[in-house]
Design a protein around this motif. Sequence first.
Motif, short mmCIF file in Angstrom:
data_model
loop_
_atom_site.label_atom_id
_atom_site.label_comp_id
_atom_site.label_asym_id
_atom_site.label_seq_id
_atom_site.Cartn_x
_atom_site.Cartn_y
_atom_site.Cartn_z
N ILE A 8 0.85 -1.19 0.00
CA ILE A 8 0.00 0.00 0.00
C ILE A 8 0.89 1.24 0.00
O ILE A 8 1.78 1.37 0.83
N ALA A 9 0.62 2.14 -0.94
CA ALA A 9 1.34 3.41 -1.02
C ALA A 9 0.41 4.52 -0.56
O ALA A 9 -0.72 4.63 -1.02
N ILE A 10 0.89 5.32 0.37
CA ILE A 10 0.17 6.50 0.85
C ILE A 10 0.92 7.72 0.32
O ILE A 10 2.14 7.82 0.49
N ALA A 11 0.20 8.63 -0.33
CA ALA A 11 0.84 9.82 -0.90
C ALA A 11 0.33 11.07 -0.21
O ALA A 11 -0.89 11.23 -0.03
N LEU A 12 1.26 11.94 0.18
CA LEU A 12 0.87 13.22 0.75
C LEU A 12 1.91 14.26 0.44
O LEU A 12 3.09 13.95 0.21
N ARG A 13 1.47 15.49 0.42
CA ARG A 13 2.36 16.64 0.26
C ARG A 13 2.48 17.28 1.64
O ARG A 13 1.49 17.57 2.28
N GLY A 14 3.70 17.45 2.10
CA GLY A 14 3.89 18.05 3.42
C GLY A 14 4.39 17.03 4.42
O GLY A 14 4.82 15.94 4.07
N VAL A 15 4.33 17.42 5.69
CA VAL A 15 4.87 16.59 6.75
C VAL A 15 4.01 15.35 6.99
O VAL A 15 2.81 15.36 6.71
N VAL A 16 4.64 14.31 7.49
CA VAL A 16 3.93 13.09 7.86
C VAL A 16 3.38 13.33 9.26
O VAL A 16 4.08 13.22 10.25
N ASP A 17 2.10 13.69 9.33
CA ASP A 17 1.49 14.04 10.61
C ASP A 17 0.99 12.80 11.35
O ASP A 17 1.08 11.68 10.86
N PHE A 39 6.03 14.22 -0.05
CA PHE A 39 6.63 15.21 -0.94
C PHE A 39 6.76 16.51 -0.17
O PHE A 39 5.80 17.27 -0.03
N THR A 40 7.97 16.74 0.37
CA THR A 40 8.19 17.88 1.25
C THR A 40 9.67 18.19 1.36
O THR A 40 10.51 17.33 1.09
N PHE A 41 9.99 19.41 1.77
CA PHE A 41 11.37 19.77 2.07
C PHE A 41 11.69 19.43 3.52
O PHE A 41 12.84 19.37 3.91
N ASN A 42 10.65 19.23 4.35
CA ASN A 42 10.83 18.94 5.78
C ASN A 42 10.93 17.44 5.99
O ASN A 42 9.95 16.74 5.90
N ARG A 43 12.13 16.99 6.29
CA ARG A 43 12.34 15.55 6.50
C ARG A 43 12.60 15.30 7.97
O ARG A 43 13.34 16.03 8.61
N TYR A 55 10.95 9.99 1.49
CA TYR A 55 10.83 11.42 1.21
C TYR A 55 11.25 11.71 -0.23
O TYR A 55 12.23 11.17 -0.72
N HIS A 56 10.48 12.56 -0.85
CA HIS A 56 10.77 13.04 -2.20
C HIS A 56 10.83 14.56 -2.12
O HIS A 56 10.16 15.17 -1.29
N ASP A 57 11.62 15.16 -2.99
CA ASP A 57 11.65 16.62 -2.99
C ASP A 57 10.25 17.16 -3.18
O ASP A 57 9.43 16.58 -3.90
N SER A 58 10.01 18.26 -2.52
CA SER A 58 8.71 18.90 -2.65
C SER A 58 8.43 19.19 -4.12
O SER A 58 9.35 19.41 -4.91
N VAL A 59 7.17 19.16 -4.48
CA VAL A 59 6.80 19.39 -5.86
C VAL A 59 6.70 20.87 -6.20
O VAL A 59 6.40 21.23 -7.33
N GLU A 60 6.98 21.74 -5.23
CA GLU A 60 7.04 23.18 -5.48
C GLU A 60 8.48 23.64 -5.34
O GLU A 60 9.25 23.06 -4.58
N PRO A 61 8.85 24.69 -6.06
CA PRO A 61 10.19 25.24 -5.87
C PRO A 61 10.34 25.74 -4.43
O PRO A 61 9.41 26.28 -3.86
N GLN A 62 11.52 25.52 -3.86
CA GLN A 62 11.77 25.96 -2.49
C GLN A 62 12.00 27.46 -2.47
O GLN A 62 12.55 28.03 -3.41
N GLY A 63 11.59 28.10 -1.39
CA GLY A 63 11.81 29.54 -1.22
C GLY A 63 13.30 29.84 -1.12
O GLY A 63 14.12 28.96 -0.91
N SER A 64 13.62 31.08 -1.25
CA SER A 64 15.01 31.51 -1.22
C SER A 64 15.67 31.18 0.11
O SER A 64 15.06 31.29 1.17
N ALA A 113 -4.73 8.43 -1.24
CA ALA A 113 -4.48 9.86 -1.44
C ALA A 113 -4.84 10.59 -0.15
O ALA A 113 -5.97 10.48 0.32
N ILE A 114 -3.89 11.31 0.41
CA ILE A 114 -4.16 12.11 1.59
C ILE A 114 -4.45 13.53 1.12
O ILE A 114 -3.56 14.24 0.65
N ASN A 115 -5.69 13.93 1.19
CA ASN A 115 -6.18 15.26 0.82
C ASN A 115 -6.26 15.49 -0.69
O ASN A 115 -5.70 14.74 -1.48
N ALA A 116 -6.94 16.56 -1.04
CA ALA A 116 -7.25 16.85 -2.44
C ALA A 116 -6.03 17.20 -3.27
O ALA A 116 -6.05 17.04 -4.49
N ASP A 117 -4.96 17.66 -2.63
CA ASP A 117 -3.78 18.05 -3.40
C ASP A 117 -3.02 16.86 -3.98
O ASP A 117 -2.19 17.02 -4.87
#
Length: 182
Positions: A8-17, A39-43, A55-64, A113-117
Amino acid sequence: MTLNDKHIAIALRGVVDERTKKLARALAGAGAQVVVHAFTFNREKHTGQIFRVVYHDSVEPQGSQLSLRVLRVAHNLTIKKLEERMHVAQEGTFGYKSISRVLVADKPDLIIAINADTLAACALAAQKLSIKFVYDSYEFWPDHAKEEACKLDKGQRDFVIQSERYYARNAELMVTVSDYLA
């Protein structure tokens, strides 16, 4: 369907809450081999768990990461906006194409799928693999899309509304705390 040795694969964007950890522990405790794709920068480390977090790199560009605040703000208001537009054109809103590719490569027996995103990415991966998927909606996103805390732009808001309208009905099972979605 028994869960013994099912992948079973669980996919989410952001922290593993905690909700995601609880779900993963319950499934793994029932005999499934569970992988949480975050998919997050916070590991963070998840030691002693009966499930695996990848962990995979976030799917959004990281801030400066520039040290001077003035330069960081200028970068985030200009270059980051351009990077985000280019990324959406290439990988889709919320990086759904990237997420879908990762899930297809993992070849699970079931996707959650965790959440609509992550809903569109999971639905497309499940379709490509000819497997079922589950939609676990912690929140009803269109309700929250107008709140400042969510910071969704119009394209993102439209994407989650359309995802919940179209893909949620194709889920094998939907878990939610929202009376509207239930």
